[in-house]
Motif scaffolding. Structure first.
Motif, PDB file in Angstrom:
ATOM      1  N   VAL A   1       7.935   0.867   7.266  1.00 32.08           N
ATOM      2  CA  VAL A   1       6.522   0.495   7.351  1.00 32.08           C
ATOM      3  C   VAL A   1       6.383  -0.934   7.865  1.00 32.08           C
ATOM      4  N   ALA A   2       7.157  -1.849   7.274  1.00 30.15           N
ATOM      5  CA  ALA A   2       7.076  -3.256   7.678  1.00 30.15           C
ATOM      6  C   ALA A   2       7.479  -3.433   9.137  1.00 30.15           C
ATOM      7  N   GLU A   3       8.571  -2.797   9.541  1.00 32.21           N
ATOM      8  CA  GLU A   3       9.032  -2.958  10.920  1.00 32.21           C
ATOM      9  C   GLU A   3       7.997  -2.444  11.911  1.00 32.21           C
TER      10      GLU A   3
ATOM     11  N   ALA B   1       0.827  -1.209   0.000  1.00 35.01           N
ATOM     12  CA  ALA B   1       0.000   0.000   0.000  1.00 35.01           C
ATOM     13  C   ALA B   1       0.862   1.260   0.000  1.00 35.01           C
ATOM     14  N   ALA B   2       2.041   1.177   0.611  1.00 37.60           N
ATOM     15  CA  ALA B   2       2.929   2.337   0.697  1.00 37.60           C
ATOM     16  C   ALA B   2       3.807   2.509  -0.531  1.00 37.60           C
ATOM     17  N   ALA B   3       3.923   1.469  -1.349  1.00 38.03           N
ATOM     18  CA  ALA B   3       4.835   1.504  -2.495  1.00 38.03           C
ATOM     19  C   ALA B   3       4.255   2.365  -3.606  1.00 38.03           C
ATOM     20  N   ALA B   4       4.939   3.450  -3.914  1.00 34.22           N
ATOM     21  CA  ALA B   4       4.480   4.388  -4.939  1.00 34.22           C
ATOM     22  C   ALA B   4       5.685   5.108  -5.504  1.00 34.22           C
ATOM     23  N   PRO B   5       5.552   5.687  -6.690  1.00 36.49           N
ATOM     24  CA  PRO B   5       6.667   6.455  -7.244  1.00 36.49           C
ATOM     25  C   PRO B   5       7.142   7.516  -6.254  1.00 36.49           C
ATOM     26  N   GLY B   6       8.458   7.613  -6.079  1.00 36.98           N
ATOM     27  CA  GLY B   6       9.036   8.588  -5.172  1.00 36.98           C
ATOM     28  C   GLY B   6       9.282   8.082  -3.767  1.00 36.98           C
ATOM     29  N   VAL B   7       8.799   6.873  -3.450  1.00 36.94           N
ATOM     30  CA  VAL B   7       9.001   6.277  -2.131  1.00 36.94           C
ATOM     31  C   VAL B   7      10.263   5.418  -2.158  1.00 36.94           C
ATOM     32  N   SER B   8      11.093   5.542  -1.150  1.00 38.40           N
ATOM     33  CA  SER B   8      12.322   4.742  -1.105  1.00 38.40           C
ATOM     34  C   SER B   8      12.047   3.375  -0.499  1.00 38.40           C
TER      35      SER B   8
ATOM     36  N   PRO C   1      17.201  -2.610   1.835  1.00 35.87           N
ATOM     37  CA  PRO C   1      16.464  -1.348   1.744  1.00 35.87           C
ATOM     38  C   PRO C   1      17.406  -0.152   1.859  1.00 35.87           C
ATOM     39  N   SER C   2      17.132   0.880   1.056  1.00 39.87           N
ATOM     40  CA  SER C   2      18.038   2.021   1.005  1.00 39.87           C
ATOM     41  C   SER C   2      17.266   3.309   0.748  1.00 39.87           C
ATOM     42  N   ALA C   3      17.728   4.392   1.368  1.00 36.77           N
ATOM     43  CA  ALA C   3      17.139   5.704   1.108  1.00 36.77           C
ATOM     44  C   ALA C   3      17.444   6.161  -0.314  1.00 36.77           C
ATOM     45  N   ASP C   4      18.492   5.616  -0.900  1.00 35.15           N
ATOM     46  CA  ASP C   4      18.898   6.015  -2.247  1.00 35.15           C
ATOM     47  C   ASP C   4      18.130   5.284  -3.342  1.00 35.15           C
TER      48      ASP C   4
END
Length: 266
Positions: free
Chosen positions: A52-54, A38-45, A89-92
């Motif tokens: 979200v998962a944690e 649900a959180a996965a969208a363009p612009g999301v790292s 997972p990465s902020a980049d």
């Protein structure tokens, strides 16, 4: 998550009550995966997806299985496009329209593990990518159907392989079954013997009995079966850059048929 060790004569089995406890852990994993999608969208790292998962896992009173496992830094494995499994997972790493995203997630609740993965698109997928994800899901479901008392471990492997070849004919495409990676037994440890290959001849390996539990997880590509590990020592990518998909459920053998312990509302 994808590991494995030596075989035993019988695939490890659990009591009915223990299976219920594993299903509770699996339900936490399912909720985390749904929240991530649900959180996965363009612009999301992918790091944002990890958070979200944690949060979902810890809010349920559970602990992320992956975080700190052999030094892995995330609560999920986020593998995008040509990344097969174990993506960090990465902020980049920022998602874009059309990305093919595989999320693998695990949780420990009251000492029991749940482990599940699925692949989805960010926005609209290309037809080939959508078919790849569907093919991987159908291959997993073929393996699940082989989780029957009296079958041997490689009966499940063979079923996954046959499922892949059947969907190839249906789709008119060729899929690579990733070499060297597969599923595993699971219980109070995330990765237990035996290792479950995603192809092979039937009738070999330890027997399945009522209560046996395996994480069934095919990984397919639109090209090669060969992979390499990146310099982070975790991320597995296709050697030819082709896209990959990964589906996984934790599944138990019961007298009434296979029981999926990582159910989710999709």
């Amino acid at each position: 998550m994808v590991f494995g060790r030596k075989n035993k004569k019988v695939v490890p089995f659990r009591t009915a009550g223990e299976l219920d406890a594993m299903a509770a852990a699996g339900a936490v994993v399912g909720r985390a995966l749904v929240a991530v999608r649900a959180a996965a969208a363009p612009g999301v790292s992918t790091l944002e997806l990890d958070r979200v998962a944690e949060q979902v896992i810890r809010d349920a009173g559970a602990v992320p299985s992956f975080k700190g496992y052999h030094g892995f830094p995330g609560s999920i494995c986020s593998s995008v496009n040509d990344r097969v499994v174990h993506g960090i997972p990465s902020a980049d790493e920022v998602l874009a329209e059309g990305d093919l995203v595989s999320i693998d997630c695990g949780a420990i609740l009251e000492g029991w593990h749940g482990d599940s993965a699925w692949t989805f698109g960010v926005g609209a997928l290309s037809e080939a990518d959508a078919l790849l994800s569907e093919a991987t899901r159908l291959s997993m479901e073929a393996g699940i159907k082989a989780m029957l008392p009296g079958n041997r471990l490689t009966d499940v492997s063979h079923a996954i392989e046959l499922g892949t070849r059947a969907v190839e004919r249906e789709h008119g495409l060729s899929y690579g079954i990733v070499d060297g990676y597969g599923g595993h037994a699971i219980g109070r440890e995330m990765h237990m013997d035996p290792f479950l290959a995603n192809e092979g001849a039937p009738g070999k390996g330890p027997r399945l009995v009522v209560g046996s539990v395996l994480a069934i997880e095919p990984m397919l590509t639109l090209g090669t079966t060969e992979t390499q590990v990146l310099d982070d020592d975790w991320t597995v990518v296709t050697l030819d850059g082709s896209r990959a998909a990964h589906w996984e459920h934790t599944v138990a053998v019961t007298e009434e048929g296979p029981r999926i312990l990582t159910l989710r509302s999709e």
